[in-house]
Write an enzyme that holds these catalytic residues in place. Structure first.
Site, PDB file in Angstrom:
ATOM      1  N   HIS A  90      34.569  38.615  26.960  1.00  0.00           N
ATOM      2  CA  HIS A  90      35.365  37.457  26.581  1.00  0.00           C
ATOM      3  C   HIS A  90      34.991  36.226  27.398  1.00  0.00           C
ATOM      4  CE1 HIS A  90      37.138  38.726  30.252  1.00  0.00           C
ATOM      5  NE2 HIS A  90      38.145  37.878  30.223  1.00  0.00           N
TER       6      HIS A  90
ATOM      7  N   GLN B   2      32.349  48.133  37.217  1.00  0.00           N
ATOM      8  CA  GLN B   2      31.596  47.229  36.346  1.00  0.00           C
ATOM      9  C   GLN B   2      30.241  46.823  36.916  1.00  0.00           C
ATOM     10  OE1 GLN B   2      33.398  44.388  33.492  1.00  0.00           O
ATOM     11  NE2 GLN B   2      32.846  42.856  35.011  1.00  0.00           N
TER      12      GLN B   2
ATOM     13  N   HIS C 126      39.711  36.776  39.702  1.00  0.00           N
ATOM     14  CA  HIS C 126      39.715  35.877  40.863  1.00  0.00           C
ATOM     15  C   HIS C 126      39.504  36.661  42.152  1.00  0.00           C
ATOM     16  CE1 HIS C 126      41.375  32.485  38.433  1.00  0.00           C
ATOM     17  NE2 HIS C 126      41.861  33.489  37.733  1.00  0.00           N
TER      18      HIS C 126
END
Length: 311
Positions: free
Chosen positions: A309, A294, A19
């Site tokens: 996921h 990332q 978030h």
């Protein structure tokens, strides 16, 4: 550059890695346009971010044409309480922080939050401040939730489990179609709610980020130098986020499957969970890290596949 005269936008995030990241990207984009942006979240989130990056500060820092700061409101978090703390406590401390900036001559002109903390909209309303929510899923997902919660179209139920859901501006799709439906769905939803598209946020802004404007909860391990040694489209990046904790048996199954497939990989995981001898067998074909940059990894030319996921 000072903050005087800058329009102040106040962003409030749910204290979760998935978030924080998109909301912080929005914060950077707004800042680059010449605004003063305060990025905020409960203190429990700030503690983790400061552990990963001690340079995080509540002092405004230049970014693009504007200024950005991180300031976390007190949550009086008690880990011994399984259900967390009273919501009223969060609301009270957030109101105190917003009023503090107003008294200092920097009132918030707008509050922006993510969906898991809708009470921020109530705070904004009580203080007479416009508010908005950042939605990071597809507009078609929002349309599904909206039409279901307002009973606008039939959805499957125990009585009618095989009913076909038909939403406005969304035709029925075959399994192998990759639709470009967002434009029509956004136009339809804009007739119901005020919507402004701002993505994809990972592309903006084209500004070199100060080292402190990062939202990682864990210290980033450098693996870019290793990626630079690999050929184009030769690696699989595996990450299941910061919340999901796989069982050791699951990790072993994935690890053995990767070894048998002979693919090269970069994996975000605790090495303790890996099968015995896994690191030795992988050798230089793989890189195991607990946390990595990332965005840089996914945009690296050596990447061919991302296993996730879907969080």
């Amino acid at each position: 550059m000072g903050t005087k005269g800058l329009v102040h936008v106040f962003l409030v995030s749910f204290p979760g890695q998935g978030h924080v990241n998109p909301l912080l990207r929005l914060a950077k984009r707004l800042t680059s346009k010449g605004l003063l942006v305060t990025f905020s979240a409960p203190e429990i989130c700030g503690v983790e971010m400061k552990k990963a990056n001690p340079n995080i500060s509540n002092e405004p820092t230049s970014y693009g044409n504007g200024m950005i700061r991180c300031d976390f409101f007190e949550d009086e978090w008690d880990p011994s309480k399984p259900d967390g703390n009273d919501l009223e406590m969060y609301i009270q401390h957030l109101e105190i922080m917003i009023k503090k900036y107003a008294e200092q001559g920097s009132p918030a002109s707008c509050l922006i939050n993510n969906p898991f903390i809708p009470w921020v909209c109530d705070v904004a309303e009580s203080l007479g401040i416009p508010s908005a929510m950042i939605w990071v899923q597809f507009a078609s997902s929002f349309s599904s939730y909206y039409h279901y919660s307002h009973n606008l179209v039939p959805f499957p139920s125990e009585i009618q489990p095989k009913i076909v859901v038909q939403l406005p501006c969304m035709r029925l799709l075959k399994y192998d179609e990759i639709p470009k439906l967002e434009h029509d769905v956004v136009n339809h939803l804009s007739e119901i709610l005020p919507i402004k598209t701002v993505g994809p946020l990972f592309k903006y802004p084209k500004v070199v980020s100060p080292s402190y404007v990062q939202g990682d909860f864990m210290k980033v391990e450098n693996c870019i130098d290793w990626l630079d040694t690999k050929s184009t489209s030769s690696l699989v990046y595996i990450s299941f986020g910061s919340v999901v904790i796989l069982k050791k048996e699951q990790v072993e199954e994935i690890g053995n499957g990767l070894l048998n497939s002979l693919v090269k990989l970069v994996q975000n995981i605790d090495p303790i969970l890996l099968p015995n001898g896994f690191l030795e067998k992988v050798g230089d074909k793989g890189k195991i890290v607990q946390w990595c940059p990332q965005e840089q990894v996914l945009s690296h030319p050596s990447m061919a596949c991302f296993m996730t996921h879907c969080g």
